[in-house]
Design a protein around this motif. Structure first.
Motif, PDB file in Angstrom:
ATOM      1  N   THR A  88     -45.479  42.862 -49.539  1.00  0.00           N
ATOM      2  CA  THR A  88     -45.881  43.586 -48.262  1.00  0.00           C
ATOM      3  C   THR A  88     -47.400  43.225 -47.801  1.00  0.00           C
ATOM      4  O   THR A  88     -47.672  42.965 -46.927  1.00  0.00           O
ATOM      5  CB  THR A  88     -45.595  44.972 -48.644  1.00  0.00           C
TER       6      THR A  88
ATOM      7  N   GLU B 198     -37.428  56.835 -38.816  1.00  0.00           N
ATOM      8  CA  GLU B 198     -36.381  56.208 -39.512  1.00  0.00           C
ATOM      9  C   GLU B 198     -36.330  55.802 -40.820  1.00  0.00           C
ATOM     10  O   GLU B 198     -37.260  55.830 -41.610  1.00  0.00           O
ATOM     11  CB  GLU B 198     -36.549  54.648 -38.616  1.00  0.00           C
ATOM     12  N   LYS B 199     -34.903  56.039 -41.318  1.00  0.00           N
ATOM     13  CA  LYS B 199     -34.747  55.632 -42.822  1.00  0.00           C
ATOM     14  C   LYS B 199     -34.787  54.046 -42.948  1.00  0.00           C
ATOM     15  O   LYS B 199     -34.135  53.425 -42.345  1.00  0.00           O
ATOM     16  CB  LYS B 199     -33.529  56.470 -43.207  1.00  0.00           C
ATOM     17  N   LYS B 200     -35.598  53.657 -43.815  1.00  0.00           N
ATOM     18  CA  LYS B 200     -35.724  52.281 -44.224  1.00  0.00           C
ATOM     19  C   LYS B 200     -34.518  52.097 -45.067  1.00  0.00           C
ATOM     20  O   LYS B 200     -34.313  52.652 -46.163  1.00  0.00           O
ATOM     21  CB  LYS B 200     -36.850  51.854 -44.802  1.00  0.00           C
ATOM     22  N   SER B 201     -33.859  50.954 -44.833  1.00  0.00           N
ATOM     23  CA  SER B 201     -32.774  50.112 -45.849  1.00  0.00           C
ATOM     24  C   SER B 201     -33.383  49.280 -46.410  1.00  0.00           C
ATOM     25  O   SER B 201     -34.394  48.590 -46.308  1.00  0.00           O
ATOM     26  CB  SER B 201     -31.609  49.804 -44.885  1.00  0.00           C
ATOM     27  N   THR B 202     -32.754  49.136 -47.843  1.00  0.00           N
ATOM     28  CA  THR B 202     -33.375  48.025 -48.689  1.00  0.00           C
ATOM     29  C   THR B 202     -32.168  46.996 -49.002  1.00  0.00           C
ATOM     30  O   THR B 202     -31.187  47.389 -49.035  1.00  0.00           O
ATOM     31  CB  THR B 202     -33.865  48.601 -50.064  1.00  0.00           C
ATOM     32  N   LYS B 203     -32.857  45.560 -49.327  1.00  0.00           N
ATOM     33  CA  LYS B 203     -31.807  44.808 -49.526  1.00  0.00           C
ATOM     34  C   LYS B 203     -31.974  44.285 -51.021  1.00  0.00           C
ATOM     35  O   LYS B 203     -32.959  44.274 -51.252  1.00  0.00           O
ATOM     36  CB  LYS B 203     -31.766  43.845 -48.428  1.00  0.00           C
TER      37      LYS B 203
ATOM     38  N   LEU C 122     -45.812  41.336 -40.615  1.00  0.00           N
ATOM     39  CA  LEU C 122     -45.118  42.511 -40.636  1.00  0.00           C
ATOM     40  C   LEU C 122     -44.869  42.857 -39.046  1.00  0.00           C
ATOM     41  O   LEU C 122     -45.677  42.743 -38.212  1.00  0.00           O
ATOM     42  CB  LEU C 122     -45.636  43.572 -41.289  1.00  0.00           C
TER      43      LEU C 122
ATOM     44  N   LYS D 160     -45.542  48.590 -36.050  1.00  0.00           N
ATOM     45  CA  LYS D 160     -45.090  50.025 -36.214  1.00  0.00           C
ATOM     46  C   LYS D 160     -44.888  50.605 -34.790  1.00  0.00           C
ATOM     47  O   LYS D 160     -45.873  50.467 -33.984  1.00  0.00           O
ATOM     48  CB  LYS D 160     -46.008  50.766 -36.973  1.00  0.00           C
TER      49      LYS D 160
ATOM     50  N   GLN E  39     -42.659  44.497 -54.653  1.00  0.00           N
ATOM     51  CA  GLN E  39     -42.560  44.767 -53.149  1.00  0.00           C
ATOM     52  C   GLN E  39     -44.016  45.173 -52.709  1.00  0.00           C
ATOM     53  O   GLN E  39     -44.435  44.550 -51.576  1.00  0.00           O
ATOM     54  CB  GLN E  39     -41.902  46.262 -53.184  1.00  0.00           C
TER      55      GLN E  39
END
Length: 66
Positions: free
Chosen positions: A42, A3-8, A51, A54, A38
């Protein structure tokens, strides 16, 4: 397929002494200041077990009918 992670984006205000320390730490680790922040966040989330777990990807079993 992963999956492509999106960032905010968000604004973070920190005092100058804290920012100086983060920038120095980032330089020591060969990271950008943003990358260091980041990583710090994390790591804190990982250590606090905050978190999301996964998802395990199913094994790709191909048919080998040759």
């Amino acid at each position: 397929m992963a999956e492509k992670k999106s960032t905010k984006s968000f604004i973070l205000r920190v005092d100058s002494d804290t920012m100086d320390a983060i920038e120095a730490w980032a330089a020591d680790e060969f990271r950008s200041t943003n990358g260091q922040l980041q990583w710090i966040i994390t790591e804190a989330l990982r250590k606090a077990k905050r978190l999301p777990k996964k998802k395990k990807e199913p094994k790709n079993e191909e048919n080998n009918d040759e």
